[in-house]
Design an enzyme around this catalytic site. Structure first.
Site, PDB file in Angstrom:
ATOM      1  N   ASN A  10      36.745  36.798  41.568  1.00  0.00           N
ATOM      2  CA  ASN A  10      37.614  37.417  42.571  1.00  0.00           C
ATOM      3  C   ASN A  10      36.857  38.258  43.581  1.00  0.00           C
ATOM      4  O   ASN A  10      37.401  38.621  44.614  1.00  0.00           O
ATOM      5  CB  ASN A  10      38.724  38.220  41.894  1.00  0.00           C
ATOM      6  CG  ASN A  10      39.719  37.296  41.207  1.00  0.00           C
ATOM      7  OD1 ASN A  10      39.711  36.082  41.443  1.00  0.00           O
ATOM      8  ND2 ASN A  10      40.547  37.856  40.357  1.00  0.00           N
ATOM      9  N   CYS A  41      52.768  29.755  43.174  1.00  0.00           N
ATOM     10  CA  CYS A  41      51.916  29.197  42.128  1.00  0.00           C
ATOM     11  C   CYS A  41      52.618  29.492  40.810  1.00  0.00           C
ATOM     12  O   CYS A  41      53.703  30.064  40.784  1.00  0.00           O
ATOM     13  CB  CYS A  41      50.520  29.808  42.171  1.00  0.00           C
ATOM     14  SG  CYS A  41      50.469  31.485  41.591  1.00  0.00           S
TER      15      CYS A  41
HETATM   16  C1  EPZ Z   1      44.306  39.148  43.380  1.00  0.00           C
HETATM   17  O1  EPZ Z   1      45.378  38.333  43.824  1.00  0.00           O
HETATM   18  C2  EPZ Z   1      43.557  38.314  42.337  1.00  0.00           C
HETATM   19  N1  EPZ Z   1      43.050  37.095  42.962  1.00  0.00           N
HETATM   20  C3  EPZ Z   1      44.497  37.970  41.182  1.00  0.00           C
HETATM   21  O2  EPZ Z   1      43.732  37.283  40.203  1.00  0.00           O
HETATM   22  C4  EPZ Z   1      45.011  39.272  40.567  1.00  0.00           C
HETATM   23  O3  EPZ Z   1      45.926  38.969  39.555  1.00  0.00           O
HETATM   24  C5  EPZ Z   1      45.696  40.107  41.660  1.00  0.00           C
HETATM   25  O4  EPZ Z   1      44.780  40.346  42.749  1.00  0.00           O
HETATM   26  C6  EPZ Z   1      46.158  41.465  41.134  1.00  0.00           C
HETATM   27  O5  EPZ Z   1      45.081  42.164  40.617  1.00  0.00           O
HETATM   28  C7  EPZ Z   1      41.938  37.158  43.721  1.00  0.00           C
HETATM   29  O6  EPZ Z   1      41.358  38.208  43.929  1.00  0.00           O
HETATM   30  C8  EPZ Z   1      41.463  35.860  44.304  1.00  0.00           C
HETATM   31  P1  EPZ Z   1      47.951  41.071  45.160  1.00  0.00           P
HETATM   32  P2  EPZ Z   1      46.249  38.792  45.114  1.00  0.00           P
HETATM   33  O7  EPZ Z   1      48.003  40.819  46.632  1.00  0.00           O
HETATM   34  O8  EPZ Z   1      45.368  39.390  46.127  1.00  0.00           O
HETATM   35  C9  EPZ Z   1      52.647  40.828  45.721  1.00  0.00           C
HETATM   36  C10 EPZ Z   1      43.238  35.586  38.672  1.00  0.00           C
HETATM   37  O9  EPZ Z   1      43.780  35.282  37.595  1.00  0.00           O
HETATM   38  N2  EPZ Z   1      52.328  40.686  47.150  1.00  0.00           N
HETATM   39  O10 EPZ Z   1      47.409  42.370  44.655  1.00  0.00           O
HETATM   40  O11 EPZ Z   1      47.100  37.653  45.494  1.00  0.00           O
HETATM   41  C11 EPZ Z   1      52.287  39.583  44.937  1.00  0.00           C
HETATM   42  O12 EPZ Z   1      53.335  38.648  45.012  1.00  0.00           O
HETATM   43  C12 EPZ Z   1      44.097  35.921  39.875  1.00  0.00           C
HETATM   44  O13 EPZ Z   1      42.005  35.670  38.849  1.00  0.00           O
HETATM   45  C13 EPZ Z   1      53.369  40.718  48.064  1.00  0.00           C
HETATM   46  O14 EPZ Z   1      54.531  40.867  47.713  1.00  0.00           O
HETATM   47  O15 EPZ Z   1      47.149  39.921  44.437  1.00  0.00           O
HETATM   48  C14 EPZ Z   1      52.073  40.090  43.534  1.00  0.00           C
HETATM   49  O16 EPZ Z   1      53.317  40.199  42.887  1.00  0.00           O
HETATM   50  C15 EPZ Z   1      45.571  35.737  39.599  1.00  0.00           C
HETATM   51  N3  EPZ Z   1      53.082  40.563  49.390  1.00  0.00           N
HETATM   52  C16 EPZ Z   1      51.478  41.483  43.766  1.00  0.00           C
HETATM   53  O17 EPZ Z   1      51.821  41.831  45.127  1.00  0.00           O
HETATM   54  C17 EPZ Z   1      51.792  40.379  49.835  1.00  0.00           C
HETATM   55  O18 EPZ Z   1      51.584  40.251  51.064  1.00  0.00           O
HETATM   56  C18 EPZ Z   1      49.974  41.530  43.580  1.00  0.00           C
HETATM   57  O19 EPZ Z   1      49.425  40.764  44.581  1.00  0.00           O
HETATM   58  C19 EPZ Z   1      50.757  40.340  48.884  1.00  0.00           C
HETATM   59  C20 EPZ Z   1      51.042  40.506  47.546  1.00  0.00           C
END
Ligand code: EPZ
Length: 423
Positions: free
Chosen positions: A23, A118
Site C-alpha cells: 500500500n 469491490c
Molecule cells: C487504503 O484503501 C488501502 N489500500 C486499503 O487496503 C485499506 O483497507 C484502507 O486504506 C484503510 O486503511 C491502499 O492503500 C491501496 P480509505 P483506501 O480511502 O484508500 C470510504 C488492502 O487490503 N471512503 O481510507 O481506498 C471508503 O468507502 C486494502 O490492502 C469514502 O467514503 O481507503 C471506506 O469505507 C483494502 N469516500 C473508508 O472510507 C472516499 O472518497 C476507508 O477508505 C474515500 C473513501
C-alpha cells in the site's frame, strides 16, 4: 485458478522476511508522474498489484522497469502521451485512482475510470473529488469516467478538511498539492505510515511537506520536482499477518524487518491475548506466552488504531481462543466474508451488521474454502495452519495481490503448505 492446500502441522519455528509495503508502493509509483526525471523505488514487493500499477503507468506513457527480480521499480514519465486511465485496468485495482492527483498536477487534465465497487464495499471517491476541486480542478462524471481538468492551468493551494481520514484521498490530494501554486493544508489527514513514506519520497523529489503522520499536513507548492531513489517502507499488514502464525500454531518465529512502531495497536491486542512480542536486532520475535490464547475485543479504526486490514486475520486467531471476542469493523461495510468460510471449518461466529461475535472452540477442522478478497484469503490460510486435517483455499489469486510467495515463507518455518495449479 490456483489453490493452496494447508495441513495443520503443529508449532512453527524460524524466520520470515517481511517485504516492502504494497500500500506504500501503490501510491509511490504514481508519484513518478509528478516529475520528468526518473524515480526509483527499492525494496518494492513482488506482487500482482504492483504489476497492475506498472501496466497502468505504462499505458499512460511512463517507462517502468522491474529490476533485481522486481524489487526495484525504475520509472520515468518523461513522455506522458495518454491521460486516460482505462476501466479495464482500474476495475482490477482501486489504487489505480491514485494517478488522478499526479496527472492533474503535471498535465492539468486526466480521465480516470471510477474503480467501481469491490468485494469489501462500494468504495466511493467523493473525498478525493472534493479535495481536488478545492485545489481548482473541475471534475465531471461521464459514463463511469471522471473527466478532470484545471481551467486555471495550474492547481492553487487551499485548506481542505476531510470528513473522514481517507488514506487514498489524503494521498491523491498530497501528491497534487506538491505542484500547486501556494500553500495547501489537509485537515483530518490519514496518519497511516504509508502517508509518511509517500511524504518522505516526495520531499526527496523536492516537495515541501510538513506534518505527515499527523492529522494536519501542510504543503508549500513548488514549480517542479526532480527525480529520486526511495526505499519502500516495511509492509505492516504482511508483518501483522505473519505475527499471527506462531500465535495460532505455537512455536517461535522472528519477522525480519518488523518494526513495532508500525503495528502498535495490533501488538497491544496480541499482548492482551497472550502473545509475546520481543524486539530483536533483526525485527520482532513472536511466540505464545501460555498454552491457550485468550479472547480479546477489536474495533477497527484509522491509524494509529487497529488496522482494518488485519481484522480478518485476527478473527482467525480468535476462532480458537478461550472465551468470546467481539470484532467491530468500522472502516468498510462488508468485510466479514471470511466468516462463512471460517464457519465451514467449525468456527462459532455470529455476525450482526458490522459486528462479529466469535466464541472460541478447541480446534478448527480443515475444509475446502473460498477466498473472496485479499485479507480474507490469508485469514483462511492462517486458520488452516492449526486446523485438524486439510484445508484447501481456492481462488488464491486474491492472495497473490498482497502476499509474496506465501507458501514459501510459511513453508520455511515448518508449515505444511503447497500451491496446486488450477485447472
Ligand atoms: C487504503 O484503501 C488501502 N489500500 C486499503 O487496503 C485499506 O483497507 C484502507 O486504506 C484503510 O486503511 C491502499 O492503500 C491501496 P480509505 P483506501 O480511502 O484508500 C470510504 C488492502 O487490503 N471512503 O481510507 O481506498 C471508503 O468507502 C486494502 O490492502 C469514502 O467514503 O481507503 C471506506 O469505507 C483494502 N469516500 C473508508 O472510507 C472516499 O472518497 C476507508 O477508505 C474515500 C473513501
Amino acid at each position: 485458478m490456483d489453490s493452496i492446500i494447508v495441513r495443520g502441522n503443529g508449532a512453527l519455528n524460524g524466520q520470515i522476511p517481511i517485504a516492502g509495503a504494497k500500500n506504500a508502493c501503490l501510491t509511490l509509483m504514481p508519484a513518478t508522474l509528478l516529475s520528468e526525471e526518473p524515480l526509483t523505488l527499492t525494496n518494492a514487493p513482488r506482487l500482482s498489484d504492483i504489476k497492475t500499477m506498472t501496466q497502468l503507468l505504462s499505458s499512460l506513457g511512463a517507462e517502468v522497469s522491474d529490476l533485481q527480480d522486481g524489487k526495484v521499480q525504475a520509472m520515468s514519465s518523461h513522455n506522458i502521451d495518454n491521460h486516460i486511465a482505462d476501466y479495464d485496468i482500474v476495475r482490477k485495482m482501486r489504487a489505480s485512482n491514485l494517478v488522478l492527483g499526479p496527472m492533474l498536477a503535471r498535465l492539468g487534465h486526466a480521465v480516470v475510470s471510477l474503480p467501481g465497487g469491490c468485494a469489501i464495499g462500494t468504495r466511493p471517491m467523493d473525498l478525493h473529488i472534493h479535495g481536488l476541486e478545492a485545489l481548482g480542478a473541475e471534475i465531471e462524471l461521464k459514463e463511469g469516467y471522471l473527466h478532470a481538468k484545471v481551467p486555471a492551468g495550474r492547481l492553487q493551494g487551499a485548506e481542505i478538511t476531510l470528513s473522514f481520514a481517507s488514506v487514498g484521498a489524503t494521498e491523491n490530494i498530497l501528491m497534487a498539492a506538491t505542484l500547486a501554486k501556494g500553500t495547501t493544508i489537509i485537515n483530518n489527514a490519514a496518519r497511516e505510515p504509508e502517508i509518511a513514506d509517500l511524504a518522505t519520497c516526495l520531499r526527496a523529489m523536492g516537495a515541501q511537506i510538513e506534518g505527515d503522520g499527523t492529522s494536519r499536513i501542510e504543503v508549500q507548492g513548488v514549480d517542479r520536482l526532480h527525480g529520486a531513489t526511495h526505499p519502500v517502507v516495511t509492509d505492516r499488514i504482511e508483518l501483522g499477518t505473519y505475527m499471527l502464525a506462531p500465535a495460532i500454531c505455537g512455536g517461535e518465529v522472528e519477522l525480519l524487518g518488523g518494526r513495532i512502531d508500525l503495528v502498535g495497536a495490533f501488538c497491544e491486542k496480541l499482548d492482551a491475548a497472550g502473545v509475546s512480542i520481543e524486539e530483536t536486532q533483526h525485527g520482532l520475535k513472536v511466540s505464545r506466552k501460555g498454552d491457550r490464547i485468550r479472547a480479546v475485543d477489536v474495533v477497527t479504526e484509522p491509524f494509529p488504531g487497529f488496522p482494518t486490514d488485519l481484522q480478518a486475520q485476527m478473527m482467525a486467531l480468535m476462532c480458537t481462543a478461550e472465551g468470546t471476542s467481539v470484532l467491530e469493523e468500522k472502516i468498510f461495510e462488508n468485510r466479514f466474508m471470511h466468516t462463512p468460510e471460517l464457519m465451514r471449518m467449525g468456527a462459532n461466529i455470529e455476525v450482526q451488521g458490522g459486528t462479529a461475535t466469535v466464541t472460541g472452540v478447541e480446534r478448527l477442522k480443515g475444509a475446502p474454502v473460498m477466498a473472496t478478497d485479499l485479507r480474507a484469503s490469508v485469514s483462511l490460510i492462517l486458520a488452516g495452519l492449526a486446523a485438524e486435517g486439510e484445508t484447501i483455499v481456492n481462488r488464491v489469486y486474491h492472495l497473490d495481490r498482497g502476499y509474496e510467495r506465501v507458501e514459501e515463507k510459511l513453508g520455511n518455518v515448518g508449515a505444511h503448505i503447497e500451491r496446486v495449479d488450477g485447472v
